[in-house]
Motif scaffolding. Structure first.
Motif, short mmCIF file in Angstrom:
data_model
loop_
_atom_site.label_atom_id
_atom_site.label_comp_id
_atom_site.label_asym_id
_atom_site.label_seq_id
_atom_site.Cartn_x
_atom_site.Cartn_y
_atom_site.Cartn_z
N ASN A 1 0.83 -1.21 0.00
CA ASN A 1 0.00 0.00 0.00
C ASN A 1 0.87 1.26 0.00
O ASN A 1 1.82 1.36 0.77
N GLY A 2 0.50 2.19 -0.86
CA GLY A 2 1.21 3.48 -0.89
C GLY A 2 2.52 3.46 -1.67
O GLY A 2 3.28 4.42 -1.63
N SER A 3 2.78 2.39 -2.40
CA SER A 3 4.07 2.30 -3.11
C SER A 3 4.07 3.09 -4.43
O SER A 3 5.11 3.23 -5.06
N GLY A 4 2.90 3.58 -4.84
CA GLY A 4 2.85 4.46 -6.03
C GLY A 4 2.17 3.83 -7.24
O GLY A 4 2.18 4.42 -8.32
N LYS A 5 1.55 2.67 -7.06
CA LYS A 5 0.96 1.95 -8.20
C LYS A 5 -0.17 2.74 -8.86
O LYS A 5 -0.18 2.90 -10.07
N SER A 6 -1.12 3.22 -8.05
CA SER A 6 -2.25 3.95 -8.64
C SER A 6 -1.79 5.28 -9.23
O SER A 6 -2.34 5.74 -10.23
N THR A 7 -0.79 5.89 -8.62
CA THR A 7 -0.26 7.14 -9.17
C THR A 7 0.31 6.86 -10.57
O THR A 7 0.07 7.63 -11.51
N LEU A 8 1.01 5.76 -10.70
CA LEU A 8 1.54 5.38 -12.01
C LEU A 8 0.39 5.16 -13.01
O LEU A 8 0.46 5.61 -14.15
N PHE B 1 -10.38 1.41 -12.93
CA PHE B 1 -9.68 2.03 -11.79
C PHE B 1 -10.00 1.33 -10.48
O PHE B 1 -10.94 0.54 -10.40
N GLN B 2 -9.21 1.70 -9.47
CA GLN B 2 -9.30 1.02 -8.17
C GLN B 2 -10.68 1.17 -7.54
O GLN B 2 -11.19 0.25 -6.93
N ASN B 3 -11.26 2.37 -7.67
CA ASN B 3 -12.58 2.58 -7.09
C ASN B 3 -13.63 2.57 -8.20
O ASN B 3 -13.74 3.52 -8.96
N1 LIG Z 1 -4.54 12.56 -4.20
C1 LIG Z 1 -3.43 12.47 -3.48
N2 LIG Z 1 -2.90 13.56 -2.87
C2 LIG Z 1 -1.76 13.50 -2.15
N3 LIG Z 1 -1.05 12.37 -1.98
C3 LIG Z 1 -1.51 11.26 -2.55
C4 LIG Z 1 -2.73 11.24 -3.32
N4 LIG Z 1 -2.94 9.98 -3.76
C5 LIG Z 1 -1.91 9.25 -3.30
N5 LIG Z 1 -1.06 10.00 -2.57
C6 LIG Z 1 0.18 9.52 -1.93
O1 LIG Z 1 1.04 8.98 -2.92
C7 LIG Z 1 1.64 7.78 -2.48
C8 LIG Z 1 1.32 6.64 -3.46
O2 LIG Z 1 -0.06 6.40 -3.45
P1 LIG Z 1 -0.77 5.41 -4.47
O3 LIG Z 1 -2.22 5.61 -4.36
O4 LIG Z 1 -0.15 5.59 -5.80
O5 LIG Z 1 -0.32 4.00 -3.87
P2 LIG Z 1 -0.76 2.52 -4.26
O6 LIG Z 1 0.52 1.77 -4.50
O7 LIG Z 1 -1.75 2.55 -5.33
O8 LIG Z 1 -1.40 1.95 -2.90
P3 LIG Z 1 -2.64 0.92 -2.66
O9 LIG Z 1 -2.06 -0.45 -2.75
O10 LIG Z 1 -3.05 1.25 -1.26
O11 LIG Z 1 -3.69 1.20 -3.65
C9 LIG Z 1 1.14 7.53 -1.06
O12 LIG Z 1 2.13 7.98 -0.18
C10 LIG Z 1 -0.10 8.38 -0.97
O13 LIG Z 1 -0.28 8.86 0.33
#
Ligand SMILES: Nc1ncnc2c1ncn2[C@@H]1O[C@H](COP(=O)(O)OP(=O)(O)OP(=O)(O)O)[C@@H](O)[C@H]1O
Ligand SMILES: [Mg+2]
Length: 276
Positions: free
Chosen positions: A40-47, A88-90
């Motif tokens: 969780n939080g590793s940056g996958k959804s951001t990517l 998407f995730q949601n």
């Molecule tokens: N809208 C946002 N505004 C600010 N910070 C964000 C936002 N979305 C994500 N982050 C931060 O960016 C980092 C990566 O988040 P991300 O959602 O990409 O993780 P993830 O790997 O998809 O996690 P998960 O497995 O929980 O879905 C986290 O530290 C999170 O707190």
């Protein structure tokens, strides 16, 4: 051709925070099923948001279907998007239609399916994901897993060349999860050019994929075939990831002195070997 090419991609949600995606580079060739894992939080959804164009200000380079998107004009980006399907995730943020039928129809309109053939196609895709009895319902009234099934049907109906799943089956029960994965794998048999990037916490899915990318704290820390990646058990443990259950079981049995040949490399083969 590389369907996705990412070079030194970097993005922070605000100037003072640590980058959520930090100097990531990778390529995905046409026809591959690639999984992206990370805790969780590793940056996958951001990517995923960067690749889908939901985030547009970033450092580095993204090319889709061989075209650098920084240099593409709006018409070119529109043409690229028509070839891409996202889940998407949601799933709540995903629906465009007021009924399940409309939502799947939207994907079909995108590829200009004639009106008289629409109903047949809608039914086929709804049936693929087990939602044919819900066609007249509003997507809002469905359970999380049902919403995910409809979102997947809508995307597959589009006949995309690139599918990007962000935990698209996270709310499905284990059997449902396997069914949907089987559908996606089967579609690839029909269309060997279909490229899939699937973000997942499901290590069994990662093990079935062609190639695995591992993110930790925004950085790409491991990549390779599933066999390569999951052989790094210690590194994976350090970043809170597990190997698939059958690999852990195989390692535990070996540690107890049982001789298991290397070619036992799937759950089915291990089961067969143990039941001999
Ligand atoms: N809208 C946002 N505004 C600010 N910070 C964000 C936002 N979305 C994500 N982050 C931060 O960016 C980092 C990566 O988040 P991300 O959602 O990409 O993780 P993830 O790997 O998809 O996690 P998960 O497995 O929980 O879905 C986290 O530290 C999170 O707190
Ligand atoms: Mg996420």
């Amino acid at each position: 051709m590389n369907i996705i090419e990412v070079e030194h991609l970097k993005y922070a949600y605000d100037k003072n925070s640590k980058p959520a995606v930090d100097d990531v580079s990778f390529t995905i060739p046409a026809g591959k099923y690639v999984t992206l894992i990370g805790h969780n939080g590793s940056g996958k959804s951001t990517l995923a948001k960067l690749l889908s164009g939901l985030i547009t200000h970033y450092e580095g380079k993204i090319s889709l279907f061989g075209q650098p998107i920084e240099k593409a004009d709006n018409a070119a980006i529109y043409a690229l998007r028509k070839k891409m399907g996202f889940v998407f995730q949601n799933p709540d943020n995903q629906f465009v239609g007021s009924t399940v039928r409309d939502d799947i129809a939207f994907g079909l309109e995108n590829r200009q399916v004639p009106h008289e053939e629409m109903d047949g196609f809608i039914h086929t895709y709804a049936k693929k994901v087990g939602m044919e009895d819900y066609l007249d319902q509003s997507p809002e009234n469905l359970s999380g897993g049902q919403k995910q099934r409809v979102a997947i049907a809508g995307v597959l109906a589009m006949h995309p060349e690139l599918v990007l799943y962000d935990e698209a089956t996270s709310m499905l029960d284990p059997v449902g999860k396997r069914d949907i994965l089987d559908i996606t794998f089967h579609l690839r048999e029909e269309n060997p050019n279909l490229t899939v990037l699937s973000i997942t916490h499901d290590v069994e899915e990662a093990f079935r994929s062609d190639y695995v990318l591992v993110l930790n704290a925004g950085k790409l820390v491991l990549e390779g075939t599933p066999a390569e990646v999951f052989s790094h058990t210690e590194e994976l443990k350090k970043i809170h990831l597990d190997a698939p259950f059958f690999l852990s079981l195989k390692a535990a049995l070996k540690a107890k002195g049982m001789e298991i040949p290397d070619e036992i490399d799937t759950e089915e083969k291990l089961e067969e070997f143990l039941c001999r």
